[in-house]
Write a protein that holds these residues in place. Structure first.
Motif, short mmCIF file in Angstrom:
data_model
loop_
_atom_site.label_atom_id
_atom_site.label_comp_id
_atom_site.label_asym_id
_atom_site.label_seq_id
_atom_site.Cartn_x
_atom_site.Cartn_y
_atom_site.Cartn_z
N GLN A 1 0.88 -1.16 0.00
CA GLN A 1 0.00 0.00 0.00
C GLN A 1 0.92 1.21 0.00
O GLN A 1 1.76 1.36 0.89
N CYS B 1 0.20 0.12 -4.76
CA CYS B 1 -1.27 0.16 -4.72
C CYS B 1 -1.69 1.34 -3.84
O CYS B 1 -1.16 1.53 -2.76
N THR C 1 -4.58 1.87 -2.35
CA THR C 1 -5.40 1.51 -1.19
C THR C 1 -5.19 0.03 -0.88
O THR C 1 -4.67 -0.73 -1.70
N ASP D 1 -7.60 -2.05 -0.59
CA ASP D 1 -8.50 -2.77 -1.50
C ASP D 1 -7.80 -3.09 -2.81
O ASP D 1 -7.90 -4.20 -3.32
N ASN D 2 -7.11 -2.09 -3.36
CA ASN D 2 -6.36 -2.31 -4.60
C ASN D 2 -5.32 -3.41 -4.42
O ASN D 2 -5.10 -4.22 -5.31
N ASP E 1 -7.07 -6.70 -4.54
CA ASP E 1 -7.45 -6.94 -5.94
C ASP E 1 -6.24 -7.44 -6.73
O ASP E 1 -6.33 -8.38 -7.52
N ARG F 1 -17.62 2.28 -5.84
CA ARG F 1 -16.99 1.41 -6.85
C ARG F 1 -17.70 1.55 -8.19
O ARG F 1 -17.10 1.38 -9.25
#
Lengths: 276, 276
Positions: free
Chosen positions: A8, A32, A34, A36-37, A40, B117
Motif C-alpha cells: 500500500q 497500490c 489503497t 483494497d487495490n 485486488d 466502486r
C-alpha cells in the motif's frame, strides 16, 4: 515471479521499507493506492505476496484490514515490526513558518499531533499515502505544503527535512503482515505463531472457557479483539493471536476450538517476528 | 449550565443527532472540530458533558478516543447507539455525473466504499466532519463536489440528496459515550454496565484467570480489546466492557480485579443502552 510484492503506497513509503526488510532489495514493487487495490492485485495475480499494516501501538488494530484478509480468504504467512520515524519535509528553501498545510496519511497525522500543537497556523490535511504526498510536492513544486514521511522519501523526492522524529511517542512500532492467496509452506518446526478468528455467543463465561483451553494447551495470547457481529445481535467475532513453543500444542487447541467455537478459522500460521 | 454539550463536528453531524436523542432538543451545542478540542473544552469547562463516538460495527473501537478518556481522567456516564444512514448530497441541480470529488469523514468514506466502486470517476477526499463539508459546499456554492452526511445536514444546508442510504452495510450501528470530568451520579440500582481498563503481563493464562473471575461474579463481557503497552514489551492493557444484573456482583469483581491486575481503572459506570 515470487518477488513481485504488492504494497500500500509508493516507493519510499513505510510499506516499501517493510517489503525490503522482509524480502530483500531484489524485489519488483507493485504500488497500490489503497488496501483494497492491494487485495485486488493479489486476486488478479499481479503480485503473489502483499505487505499490509495490521496494527500499531497508538491506534490499535486496523480492523478493515482484518476484514479484507478474512473476506478474501487470504493467508497471513509472516509478520514484520517496523519502528516508525516521521519527518516533516518540504521543498528546499522552505522553512517551517512558510508551511500552511501538512498533507499525510491520517495515521501519520495522528502520530504527530502533539508536534503540530506548537504550530497552530499549520492545517493538517489527510491524504492517501505518506510518500505519495512527498512525491507530489516535489513533482508539482508545491510551496507552503509539507509532507510527513520517511527519510527515504525525502531523499527519493529531493525534499528538505524541516524537523525529524516528530512522532509523539518514540517507541512507535507498527506491525505488518505478509499475505498471500495460497497458504504458507513453512514446516511445523518453523511455525510458532498463529492468527485465529472465531465466534461466540454472548454467554457469560464463553470467552473465559475458550481462553482456558488455550492456556491449558500452553498457548500465549498476544492479542485479542472482539467485534460485534453485524446483523447478529449478541454474537461476537474474536480475532486472536497466539504464540507457542510446540506446534502439537497449537494443533490440539485448534482441534478443540473447532468444536467449541463457531466458525473457527485460521487466518495464518507463521513465525513470530517479535524478539523476546 | 448542564445543558452545554460538546460534540465533535457541527450542527447536522451524527454527534449532534446523538446529543439531541440523549439530552433532548433543549441543549446548547459546543461544536468542536476534533476530539482533542472536545476534551479541551470539557477541561476548560466550556461544556460539562461531551458526546464521543467510541466504536462502530465496521472499524471496531476508536482507540485514540479511549486513550483521550483514559489520559484526561474523564468519566463515561452513559452510552447511546445510533444507526448511521449516509446520504450523498450536493448543490441543487447537480447530478451524480457532475460530481468529481466526494469529501467526508474517513469513517463515512470507508462505510460507503462499495457504493463508489460504481463511480470510478469520483475521487474520495478525507475531511474533518460529515456535516461541515455539507455546510462548506452550500456556503461556497461548490460545484462538482458532494458530501456524505445525514438527511438533517442536507436540510440544514439546503443541499439535494443524490442518493440515500449509500452505506455498504445497512445495520451500521455506532456506539457513542457521554463523557464528563466528574463522575456520574447514578444510583447503584440504575448502573448495569461498566467500562474497565487493566494491565496484565504476557503470561500464559493471565487473561483467562481474570475472565474466570468476571464470569464467577456473573459479569457478561460485551467487549474486549487488547493494546500492547508502549515502552513495556510483553505487557498489555485491556479495555473491557461488562454488563451485570446486580451492582454487588460487579463491586465484588472490581475488588478482586484491583488485586489481580495492574493499574485497574474504572473508566465509567452507567446504564446499558442496548436493548436485548
Amino acid at each position: 515471479m515470487e518477488t513481485k510484492i504488492a504494497i500500500q503506497g509508493i516507493k519510499g513509503s513505510f510499506h516499501h521499507q517493510v517489503a525490503q526488510e522482509y524480502f530483500g532489495k531484489d524485489i519488483t514493487l507493485i504500488e497500490c493506492m489503497t488496501f483494497d487495490n492491494l487485495v485486488d492485485g493479489l486476486l488478479k495475480k499481479d503480485a503473489f505476496q502483499g505487505v499490509m499494516a495490521i496494527e500499531n501501538s497508538i491506534a490499535g488494530s486496523i480492523i478493515p484490514n482484518y476484514a479484507l484478509i478474512d473476506k478474501n480468504e487470504l493467508h497471513i504467512i509472516g509478520e514484520h515490526y517496523l519502528q516508525i520515524h516521521h519527518n516533516l519535509m518540504a521543498l528546499p528553501g522552505q522553512t517551517i513558518s512558510d508551511i500552511l498545510e501538512v498533507h499525510s496519511h491520517p495515521m501519520a497525522l495522528l502520530q504527530c499531533k502533539e508536534f503540530f500543537r506548537k504550530y497552530p497556523h499549520i492545517k493538517l490535511v489527510e491524504d492517501a499515502d505518506t510518500a505519495e504526498t512527498a512525491k507530489r510536492i516535489s513533482e508539482k513544486q508545491l510551496m507552503g505544503i509539507a509532507a510527513i514521511a520517511s527519510k527515504t522519501a525525502a531523499e527519493l523526492y529531493q525534499l528538505s527535512v524541516l524537523a525529524s522524529e516528530i512522532q509523539t511517542i518514540n517507541n512507535n512500532s507498527t506491525r505488518f503482515v505478509i499475505v498471500k492467496t495460497q497458504n504458507s509452506v513453512l514446516s511445523k518446526d518453523e511455525i510458532n505463531k498463529a492468527s485465529l478468528k472465531f465466534e461466540l455467543d454472548h454467554k457469560r463465561g464463553s470467552l473465559a472457557t475458550v481462553l482456558n483451553v488455550m492456556s491449558d494447551c500452553r498457548l500465549n495470547l498476544t492479542k485479542i479483539q472482539s467485534l460485534p457481529k453485524i446483523e447478529t445481535p449478541w454474537k461476537y467475532a474474536f480475532f486472536v493471536d497466539v504464540t507457542f513453543d510446540k506446534y502439537e500444542d497449537y494443533e490440539k487447541a485448534a482441534k478443540l476450538l473447532t468444536i467449541m467455537a463457531d466458525h473457527f478459522k485460521i487466518l495464518g500460521e507463521y513465525r513470530n517476528a517479535r524478539v523476546l
